[in-house]
Structure formats: structure tokens, C-alpha cells
Design a protein around this motif. Structure first.
Motif, short mmCIF file in Angstrom:
data_model
loop_
_atom_site.label_atom_id
_atom_site.label_comp_id
_atom_site.label_asym_id
_atom_site.label_seq_id
_atom_site.Cartn_x
_atom_site.Cartn_y
_atom_site.Cartn_z
N VAL A 185 16.03 161.59 42.28
CA VAL A 185 15.53 160.29 41.86
C VAL A 185 16.04 159.20 42.81
N GLY A 186 15.15 158.33 43.23
CA GLY A 186 15.53 157.21 44.08
C GLY A 186 15.44 157.51 45.56
N GLY A 187 14.92 158.66 45.97
CA GLY A 187 14.79 158.95 47.39
C GLY A 187 13.95 157.89 48.09
N GLY A 188 14.42 157.45 49.24
CA GLY A 188 13.72 156.41 49.98
C GLY A 188 14.43 155.07 49.95
N GLY A 238 17.56 154.78 38.41
CA GLY A 238 17.13 156.02 37.79
C GLY A 238 15.71 155.92 37.27
N TYR A 239 15.32 156.92 36.48
CA TYR A 239 13.96 156.94 35.93
C TYR A 239 13.72 155.72 35.04
N ALA A 240 14.73 155.35 34.26
CA ALA A 240 14.56 154.23 33.34
C ALA A 240 14.31 152.92 34.07
N GLN A 241 14.75 152.83 35.31
CA GLN A 241 14.57 151.61 36.09
C GLN A 241 13.30 151.66 36.95
N GLY A 242 12.49 152.70 36.78
CA GLY A 242 11.22 152.78 37.49
C GLY A 242 11.25 153.57 38.78
N GLY A 252 2.84 157.90 54.41
CA GLY A 252 2.42 158.32 53.07
C GLY A 252 1.75 157.24 52.27
N GLY A 253 1.70 156.00 52.80
CA GLY A 253 1.08 154.93 52.05
C GLY A 253 1.88 154.55 50.82
N LEU A 254 1.35 153.62 50.04
CA LEU A 254 2.09 153.12 48.87
C LEU A 254 1.96 154.03 47.65
N SER A 255 1.15 155.08 47.76
CA SER A 255 0.96 155.95 46.59
C SER A 255 2.06 157.00 46.46
N SER A 256 2.81 157.26 47.55
CA SER A 256 3.84 158.31 47.47
C SER A 256 5.05 157.82 46.68
N SER A 257 5.77 158.76 46.09
CA SER A 257 6.95 158.42 45.29
C SER A 257 8.01 157.74 46.14
N ARG A 258 8.20 158.23 47.37
CA ARG A 258 9.21 157.63 48.26
C ARG A 258 8.86 156.17 48.56
N SER A 259 7.60 155.90 48.86
CA SER A 259 7.18 154.53 49.14
C SER A 259 7.36 153.64 47.92
N GLN A 260 7.05 154.16 46.76
CA GLN A 260 7.21 153.38 45.53
C GLN A 260 8.67 153.03 45.28
N ASN A 261 9.59 153.95 45.60
CA ASN A 261 11.02 153.64 45.46
C ASN A 261 11.44 152.53 46.40
#
Length: 510
Positions: free
Chosen positions: A357-360, A337-341, A299-308
Motif C-alpha cells: 500500500v502506498g507504492g509510488g 494506508g487504505y483508509a486514507q485512499g 501508466g497514466g493516471l489510472s494506475s494505482s501507483r499514479s493515483q498514490n
């Protein structure tokens, strides 16, 4: 006299060894003298006889008797009698004062009932050789602080303490300590005698004040190490800080809390050194790469999982774990959580993949676990996934979930260690830098067994439904084999049972 007395006791040894009855409250127990160290002290008994005063005539032609000196193991006797006392005894109810919000709540003291080891021993010494059952008393014990003492502490301290804020003044400014923070830090502690003593717990006070103290204090900053040019180097020497003197602050605050007016204390700022100075960091033996582990993601670095994955990796990067210290991933990052990015990405919940939230972050946890595993470090806490994913090594992997599931390891070496993280568009790598102490750390697998196949489950279509192809379930053993000086010094077994992940279909027949 000693010889004659000992000879007589030897002749009666069978009788003296017989269990005798001891009555404790409403119960009777048989006690064997040998089990509680009960004996006649012959030399002491003869000495007691020679010390006895008598009239001159009696000393010439008469006779007299004295009680034998009896010895007993007080602790062993007390343990034996405690069983007989059972639920007849009760502990003292210790006095207590706590807060619900800012309202004092009291627990009044109540007397306890139980055995006094010294009095029990005295009763057994006196009654053992009489031929009659021995009665041991149950003694009522009252806490040192009375009901009146508790009421006085409430009226004179607990209630006025939270009546108004306290102003804390320093040469860097002022902070208001609100009643809620006072209630959380003012503790009333009873000692073993039941004496209730008030104290301000400054650590709790700091937690209750949160970031408010940052306006007057300067936090010490630890020296920091990073990998530069392929070698670990100190890249930040750190700095000392200034912090309130906790002992003085606690005493001064306790002194003003009973007052309605003049509720002000002066805080003294003291220099405080960082836990890790550049000098200490340089002496920890962090000099070479001990282990490294990489996992791949899509998924590359753009996916939410990769970002986590990248977010948690950045938080852990550069962490130094001291010798003997236990690292907790939840403890290090706190809530993710969301507040932590962190963002929504698939997580396993109730046996199926759902957005959360936080998957990955479990992929990073598995990567970190393997890096510490192959460094030979002590596994303290980890839990593999319910299902096996082929991007992870079987058995040797770990999930995480705030706050219930954690990953912990202990640095069980004499050297410090540095956790270094790095990533690309499709990989995450964790390396452990320290001093290498093992020749090798490898994994040997046993065969998979108890294999189960997935079933198909149809779910309501929608954004919360994530389809899956299904994965076989199985049980497998993995052995961590550690070699040093050419020999196997440790062989650890890890076993896990994977469930068969169902084949989830979004829509279709329900």
C-alpha cells in the motif's frame, strides 16, 4: 600580619601543593589542591585572628592559635569526589503512579546515597592542613513523598479517578470523559525533591478523546494561500474558533476526580485565533517562485501507483512552512494506508519489488526533496533508495516508508514558503514559492565508482512476484553548490552507495 602570613605560605608552597588523601565511603582518592581551587584565604585568616577573644593577660604576654580560613571551589571538588564515589552512590528512586489500562501501578520511593557538595567542602576545608586523610561522608537522601504518601494518593485520587466517567458540560452541549481517557491524562509527577504531585494533562486528554470534542468546540481554520494567475494569493482568509480553556478544565477536572458522585465539570469555551491569519500570511514574503522540480511516471493516471502519487501531492499542496519550522512528510500526511485512499502498488521490501500500500509515494518524496534542495533549504532527514532508478537523479533522491523512513527539511530562511504541487497524466511537479535569496543552486557530480553488476534470481511465480531487469550498483558523490552575490557561499557533499538490483525472474529454475 598579612605580609608575614603570606610569606610563610609562599615558603611552604611546595608542601601545600602536594595531593592529599580523601576517603569517600570505602574508597580513597588523591586530590591536588590546585585542581579544586583549594587555598588559604590570607586576609580572611588574619581577620579571624583579630576577632578572637582572649583574657587581657594573654593578650599582653601570651599567644594563641586560630584555624586558617580555607577556600575551595565547591563544584570542582564535587566533580572530583564523584569519581571516587563511583557505584557507592545511588540515585533516589522517585515515587510514581501510572496506569495499566485503568489500574493504578505504583513505584515506591527509595532513599539515595551520595555526596552533599556543601558537607564535602566543609570536611575538606577542616582537614586539608591537618596532615591526615580527610573523610567525606556519603549522605542518605529520602524523597519528599513517602510510601504512605503514595498509598494515600492511590486511595484518595488515582483509584477513584477512574471509577466512573466525568460529564463535561458547555453551552454548546456535553461530552462524557470515560475512565480510559482519565487514566491517560491524569499524571503524577515527582519534582527533584521527590515530591509527587497530580495534574491533569489536558493535551493528553484531548488526544484520548479524539473527535469527541468536535461536538462542542469549533476548530480555528488557517488562512490559505494558492497560486492564482501565476502569483501566490490568499484564497481563504481563515476563521477563528472556540476551544475549551485548558487551564480551567484541568483544575476543575482534578477537583472532581476523587469524588464518587457529582462527577461533572463545566467547560468554558474561549475564542481562539488561527495560527495563520490572512494578515500574517501576507507578511511572510511568499511572492515568487524560488525553485521547481518535475519527475515523470508511466501508466497514466489510472494506475494505482499514479493515483498514490496524486493523493500525496494533493495532501501537501498549499502547505505553508514558517521561518525556522521543520516540515516532516510523515508528520504532515500521517499514515498512508487504505483508509486514507492509498492503493497497492510496487514497493521495495527486503531488496525486491513487492505489492504494498502506498507504492509510488517515494516518487513524490523525491520530487519534493529536489524542490527544497534547489531552493537551498536545509536537509534534515532523507534516505535515497537501495537501488537507483533512472527516473530519479542519482544521489539526490529520497524514499519514504511509514512510519520508519521520513523526509524532513527545515525552512532556514527569514521568509515563509508555500509548497505548490501540480500533475499531468505522466508528470508530478513541486514548486517552492518564497523570497529568492540565492543567485543559483546547482549540482556537480563526481564520477561513479565501485560499480557492481546485478545477479539473476528466480522467484516463485504469482501475484507477489514482480520481475525486474536488474540495475548496476555504484557509489557517487553529488555536491550542492549555492551561489550568492556572485560567490559560492556553500558547497555541500552528498554521497550514496547503490546496491545492484538483482534481475528477478518469475518462475524458471529455483
Amino acid at each position: 600580619a598579612v605580609r608575614k602570613l603570606q610569606a610563610e605560605l609562599d615558603r611552604r608552597s611546595a608542601d601545600l601543593a602536594k595531593p592529599f588523601s580523601v576517603r569517600v565511603g570505602e574508597r580513597t582518592v588523591e586530590v591536588a589542591p590546585a585542581e579544586v581551587g583549594l587555598t588559604v584565604d590570607v586576609p580572611a585568616s588574619v581577620a579571624a585572628a583579630t576577632d578572637t577573644s582572649a583574657h587581657l593577660v594573654n593578650r599582653l604576654v601570651g599567644s594563641r592559635s586560630v584555624q586558617p580560613v580555607v577556600s575551595v571551589d565547591v563544584d570542582r571538588l564535587h566533580d572530583a569526589l564523584q569519581k571516587a564515589a563511583g557505584d557507592q552512590s545511588r540515585k533516589m528512586t522517585m515515587p510514581a503512579i501510572t496506569y495499566i489500562g485503568t489500574t493504578p501501578k505504583v513505584v515506591y520511593p527509595k532513599p539515595g546515597l551520595g555526596l552533599d557538595p556543601r558537607l564535602s567542602a566543609d570536611a575538606v576545608r577542616a582537614g586539608w592542613l591537618t596532615g591526615h586523610p580527610v573523610t567525606v561522608p556519603l549522605i542518605e537522601t529520602n524523597p519528599a513523598s513517602t510510601r504512605a504518601d503514595v498509598d494515600r494518593l492511590v486511595d484518595e485520587l488515582a483509584r477513584p479517578a477512574v471509577g466512573a466517567p466525568v460529564k463535561l458540560t458547555t453551552d454548546k452541549g456535553s461530552v462524557s470523559i470515560p475512565p480510559k481517557a482519565i487514566a491517560k491524562s491524569l499524571r503524577f509527577t515527582a519534582d527533584q525533591s521527590g515530591k509527587l504531585t497530580p495534574k491533569v494533562d489536558v493535551k493528553r486528554l484531548r488526544t484520548a478523546l479524539g473527535d469527541d470534542l468536535s461536538t462542542v468546540e469549533v476548530a480555528a481554520r488557517n488562512a490559505r494561500m494558492a497560486i492564482s494567475g501565476g502569483r501566490p494569493k490568499v484564497v481563504d482568509p481563515g476563521r477563528p474558533g472556540k476551544q475549551l480553556d485548558n487551564a480551567t478544565l484541568g483544575q476543575d477536572l482534578l477537583a472532581v476526580l476523587p469524588k464518587a458522585d457529582g462527577r461533572e465539570v463545566t467547560g468554558t469555551l474561549e475564542p481562539v485565533q488561527p495560527e495563520l491569519t490572512a494578515e500574517k500570511l501576507g507578511s511572510l514574503g511568499i511572492k515568487e517562485k524560488v525553485s521547481s522540480f518535475t519527475t515523470r511516471f508511466t501508466g497514466g493516471l489510472s494506475s494505482s501507483r499514479s493515483q498514490n502519487i496524486v493523493t500525496v501531492a494533493r495532501e501537501v499542496d498549499g502547505t505553508v512552512v514558517l521561518p525556522g519550522e521543520t516540515f516532516s512528510l510523515n508528520g504532515h500526511t500521517g499514515e498512508r494506508g487504505y483508509a486514507q485512499g492509498y492503493r497497492d502498488a510496487p514497493v521495495i521490501l527486503d531488496g525486491k519489488l513487492v505489492p504494498g500500500v502506498g507504492g509510488g509515494t517515494s516518487q513524490f518524496t523525491t520530487t519534493l526533496f529536489n524542490a527544497t534542495y534547489y531552493a537551498g533549504l536545509e536537509d534534515v532527514e532523507h534516505k535515497p533508495h537501495s537501488y537507483w532508478f533512472d527516473r530519479y537523479p542519482a544521489v539526490i533522491e529520497s524514499t519514504i516508508f511509514w512510519p520508519d523512513l521520513d523526509f524532513k527539511f527545515r525552512n532556514n530562511t527569514e521568509h515563509g514558503l508555500l509548497i505548490d504541487t501540480s500533475y499531468t497524466s505522466n508528470t508530478i511537479t513541486v514548486s517552492i514559492w518564497s523570497t529568492k535569496i540565492y543567485d543559483s543552486v546547482k549540482t556537480e557530480y563526481g564520477p561513479r565508482r565501485n560499480i557492481t553488476t546485478p545477479k539473476t534470481i528466480h522467484l516463485e511465480p504469482g501475484p507477489s512476484c514482480i520481475p525486474s531487469n536488474g540495475i548496476n550498483g555504484f557509489t557517487q558523490d553529488a555536491f550542492r553548490v549555492i551561489r550568492k552575490d556572485g560567490k559560492v557561499i556553500k558547497r555541500e557533499k552528498f554521497t550514496w552507495r547503490y546496491d545492484a538490483e538483482p534481475r528477478y525472474v518469475c518462475g524458471g529454475q529455483l
